[in-house]
Design a protein around this motif. Structure first.
Motif, PDB file in Angstrom:
ATOM      1  N   THR A   1      -3.292  23.112  69.694  1.00  0.00           N
ATOM      2  CA  THR A   1      -4.291  22.668  68.723  1.00  0.00           C
ATOM      3  C   THR A   1      -4.311  23.674  67.585  1.00  0.00           C
ATOM      4  O   THR A   1      -4.688  24.836  67.786  1.00  0.00           O
ATOM      5  CB  THR A   1      -5.691  22.570  69.347  1.00  0.00           C
ATOM      6  OG1 THR A   1      -5.654  21.673  70.457  1.00  0.00           O
ATOM      7  CG2 THR A   1      -6.703  22.065  68.328  1.00  0.00           C
TER       8      THR A   1
ATOM      9  N   ILE B   1      -5.541  24.912  63.850  1.00  0.00           N
ATOM     10  CA  ILE B   1      -6.547  24.771  62.795  1.00  0.00           C
ATOM     11  C   ILE B   1      -5.935  25.251  61.488  1.00  0.00           C
ATOM     12  O   ILE B   1      -5.290  26.311  61.439  1.00  0.00           O
ATOM     13  CB  ILE B   1      -7.843  25.540  63.139  1.00  0.00           C
ATOM     14  CG1 ILE B   1      -8.956  25.165  62.160  1.00  0.00           C
ATOM     15  CG2 ILE B   1      -7.633  27.040  63.227  1.00  0.00           C
ATOM     16  CD1 ILE B   1     -10.353  25.587  62.620  1.00  0.00           C
TER      17      ILE B   1
ATOM     18  N   ARG C   1      -8.161  23.005  54.896  1.00  0.00           N
ATOM     19  CA  ARG C   1      -8.353  21.641  54.411  1.00  0.00           C
ATOM     20  C   ARG C   1      -7.803  21.463  52.996  1.00  0.00           C
ATOM     21  O   ARG C   1      -7.566  20.345  52.551  1.00  0.00           O
ATOM     22  CB  ARG C   1      -9.836  21.247  54.457  1.00  0.00           C
ATOM     23  CG  ARG C   1     -10.725  22.024  53.522  1.00  0.00           C
ATOM     24  CD  ARG C   1     -12.200  21.806  53.831  1.00  0.00           C
ATOM     25  NE  ARG C   1     -12.667  20.485  53.450  1.00  0.00           N
ATOM     26  CZ  ARG C   1     -13.259  20.212  52.279  1.00  0.00           C
ATOM     27  NH1 ARG C   1     -13.417  21.184  51.369  1.00  0.00           N
ATOM     28  NH2 ARG C   1     -13.672  19.000  52.015  1.00  0.00           N
TER      29      ARG C   1
ATOM     30  N   LYS D   1      -2.199  18.686  67.964  1.00  0.00           N
ATOM     31  CA  LYS D   1      -3.487  18.304  67.391  1.00  0.00           C
ATOM     32  C   LYS D   1      -3.785  19.197  66.192  1.00  0.00           C
ATOM     33  O   LYS D   1      -3.627  20.419  66.265  1.00  0.00           O
ATOM     34  CB  LYS D   1      -4.596  18.442  68.436  1.00  0.00           C
ATOM     35  CG  LYS D   1      -5.968  18.003  67.933  1.00  0.00           C
ATOM     36  CD  LYS D   1      -7.014  18.136  69.029  1.00  0.00           C
ATOM     37  CE  LYS D   1      -8.392  17.734  68.501  1.00  0.00           C
ATOM     38  NZ  LYS D   1      -9.445  17.883  69.555  1.00  0.00           N
TER      39      LYS D   1
ATOM     40  N   ILE E   1      -6.607  20.395  63.322  1.00  0.00           N
ATOM     41  CA  ILE E   1      -8.001  20.470  62.876  1.00  0.00           C
ATOM     42  C   ILE E   1      -8.009  21.046  61.469  1.00  0.00           C
ATOM     43  O   ILE E   1      -7.390  22.079  61.211  1.00  0.00           O
ATOM     44  CB  ILE E   1      -8.851  21.371  63.795  1.00  0.00           C
ATOM     45  CG1 ILE E   1      -8.834  20.852  65.226  1.00  0.00           C
ATOM     46  CG2 ILE E   1     -10.279  21.471  63.270  1.00  0.00           C
ATOM     47  CD1 ILE E   1      -9.526  21.794  66.207  1.00  0.00           C
ATOM     48  N   THR E   2      -8.673  20.373  60.549  1.00  0.00           N
ATOM     49  CA  THR E   2      -8.789  20.907  59.190  1.00  0.00           C
ATOM     50  C   THR E   2     -10.157  21.566  59.023  1.00  0.00           C
ATOM     51  O   THR E   2     -11.169  21.051  59.491  1.00  0.00           O
ATOM     52  CB  THR E   2      -8.613  19.805  58.135  1.00  0.00           C
ATOM     53  OG1 THR E   2      -9.608  18.800  58.332  1.00  0.00           O
ATOM     54  CG2 THR E   2      -7.240  19.161  58.255  1.00  0.00           C
TER      55      THR E   2
ATOM     56  N   LYS F   1     -12.114  29.912  60.581  1.00  0.00           N
ATOM     57  CA  LYS F   1     -10.978  29.443  61.379  1.00  0.00           C
ATOM     58  C   LYS F   1     -10.621  30.424  62.497  1.00  0.00           C
ATOM     59  O   LYS F   1     -10.286  30.006  63.609  1.00  0.00           O
ATOM     60  CB  LYS F   1      -9.788  29.157  60.466  1.00  0.00           C
ATOM     61  CG  LYS F   1      -9.993  27.945  59.555  1.00  0.00           C
ATOM     62  CD  LYS F   1      -8.714  27.491  58.913  1.00  0.00           C
ATOM     63  CE  LYS F   1      -8.340  28.274  57.686  1.00  0.00           C
ATOM     64  NZ  LYS F   1      -9.186  27.945  56.519  1.00  0.00           N
TER      65      LYS F   1
ATOM     66  N   GLN G   1     -12.965  29.920  65.306  1.00  0.00           N
ATOM     67  CA  GLN G   1     -12.682  28.708  66.068  1.00  0.00           C
ATOM     68  C   GLN G   1     -11.601  28.964  67.120  1.00  0.00           C
ATOM     69  O   GLN G   1     -11.629  28.405  68.211  1.00  0.00           O
ATOM     70  CB  GLN G   1     -12.260  27.577  65.134  1.00  0.00           C
ATOM     71  CG  GLN G   1     -13.358  27.092  64.208  1.00  0.00           C
ATOM     72  CD  GLN G   1     -14.604  26.683  64.970  1.00  0.00           C
ATOM     73  OE1 GLN G   1     -14.579  25.758  65.772  1.00  0.00           O
ATOM     74  NE2 GLN G   1     -15.707  27.382  64.719  1.00  0.00           N
TER      75      GLN G   1
ATOM     76  N   ASN H   1     -11.872  26.451  70.359  1.00  0.00           N
ATOM     77  CA  ASN H   1     -11.781  25.130  69.744  1.00  0.00           C
ATOM     78  C   ASN H   1     -10.389  24.859  69.169  1.00  0.00           C
ATOM     79  O   ASN H   1     -10.060  23.713  68.859  1.00  0.00           O
ATOM     80  CB  ASN H   1     -12.826  24.977  68.643  1.00  0.00           C
ATOM     81  CG  ASN H   1     -14.234  24.999  69.206  1.00  0.00           C
ATOM     82  OD1 ASN H   1     -14.468  24.526  70.322  1.00  0.00           O
ATOM     83  ND2 ASN H   1     -15.168  25.565  68.464  1.00  0.00           N
ATOM     84  N   ALA H   2      -9.592  25.896  68.999  1.00  0.00           N
ATOM     85  CA  ALA H   2      -8.203  25.760  68.552  1.00  0.00           C
ATOM     86  C   ALA H   2      -7.387  26.823  69.278  1.00  0.00           C
ATOM     87  O   ALA H   2      -7.919  27.874  69.670  1.00  0.00           O
ATOM     88  CB  ALA H   2      -8.096  25.946  67.043  1.00  0.00           C
TER      89      ALA H   2
END
Length: 345
Positions: free
Chosen positions: A227, A229, A232, A251, A253-254, A261, A264, A269-270
């Protein structure tokens, strides 16, 4: 009575008296002062416990300015030009006010510090700066933080007064942070990341102490799916790159803000923060220090750790990979193999 007689002086008594007066004076002037306080008066050394306290306060005081400006109708947005990706690089009144409080506040306490800020004070004036003094209560009473000192010349402080300025102007405040990083001989050693809108402060001193939220951090197992990140502002480019390197099931994530980041990744989360273009060191130094403290690693895409001495360029031009060590080792190997294939093609 013999009023005409001479007075005999007891030399032993005088010696005791003068000795007692000497130690009394020493106690009053020096002895009742905390050792760290006394050492901090020497301009040639810096007490890192006190600098940690100052860094936390600086990030939080800067955050107050960021929140205050966010309540106004006009952020006074200007442009500093274009980023390497061609996007607008904005700056707001909040950037400047936060910078003034953070940089001048730290210089008020540590006048010899070498501070590098995104908003260089030589390009602006800072009237009516709200200075602050050290407040040890920003550290928990139950936390043991040592009084360690280093030479002032070995210390470089990196400040980002407002990370994710573009998102700040869009009122996407969850991405916004204020950051302070303390590098010793070019190595990121203390990092502070503060979100002004949640009032959460994450900090770490590598090898010494971490904030309460980091004490619960656990490294994920290596068999977890990838995952990534990414920023964006250029998600499409990194998305294609990530899938080419790690596979179509990667996966993505932006998000915005380098500090956000990195947190995260730390929170699970990443599994990695990937950046494929140039990035300034005030954006990443605090996250680098915090990641190191919890068992992570941040390098450029050539697997080289980033130097943060004042003599190094402020721009890291060779991309970025941040992850826990087990993930980082595996991911950087894939990235380098992919790069070799692209060169041969």
């Amino acid at each position: 009575m013999n009023f005409g007689g001479s007075i005999r002086i007891n030399k032993c008594g005088l010696l005791i008296l003068f000795t007692a007066l000497f130690f009394l004076t020493y106690y009053v002037l020096i002895g009742n002062t905390d050792p760290g306080e006394y050492i901090a008066r020497d301009p040639n050394v810096v007490n890192l416990r006190k600098l940690l306290i100052g860094a936390i306060q600086a990030a939080e005081k800067g955050g107050l300015e960021v929140v205050a400006v966010s309540k106004s109708a006009d952020f006074h947005v200007k442009s500093k030009g274009k980023t390497a990706e061609g996007a607008n690089n904005p700056v707001t009144e909040a950037d400047f006010k936060s910078h003034c409080v953070m940089q001048f506040g730290l210089h008020h306490i540590f006048p010899r510090l070498k501070i590098i800020s995104e908003e260089d004070s030589s390009k602006m004036t800072c009237p009516d700066v709200k200075l602050f003094d050290l407040d040890p209560t920003v550290l928990r009473e139950t936390l043991t933080v040592p009084d360690e000192t280093v030479d002032s010349d070995d210390v470089t402080v990196w400040i980002d007064p407002l990370d994710a300025t573009q998102e700040y102007t869009e009122r996407l405040f969850e991405y916004v942070t204020t950051m302070v990083c303390i590098a010793i001989k070019g190595k990121p050693t203390i990092g502070v990341i503060h979100n002004p809108f949640t009032q959460k402060t994450t900090w770490a001193w590598t090898g010494q102490a971490v904030s309460e939220d980091l004490q619960r951090v656990k490294e994920e197992s290596s068999d977890r799916g990838v995952t990534v990140i990414v920023s964006r502002s250029h998600a499409g480019e990194v998305k294609n790159y990530s899938k080419a390197v790690f596979g179509e099931n990667t996966k993505i994530i932006t998000a915005a803000g380098a500090g956000y980041k990195v947190l995260q990744v730390i929170s699970g989360n990443a599994t990695a923060y990937l950046h494929t273009t140039a990035i300034k060191k005030w954006d990443i130094c605090a996250g680098d220090a915090i990641l190191r403290a919890v068992g992570g690693r941040m390098t450029n895409l050539l697997n080289t750790e980033l130097p943060y001495s004042p003599h190094e360029p402020v721009l890291n031009a060779k991309g970025l990979l941040a992850a826990f060590k087990n993930h980082h080792e595996k991911y950087i190997e894939r990235i380098m193999k992919y790069s070799e294939r692209e060169i041969k093609v």
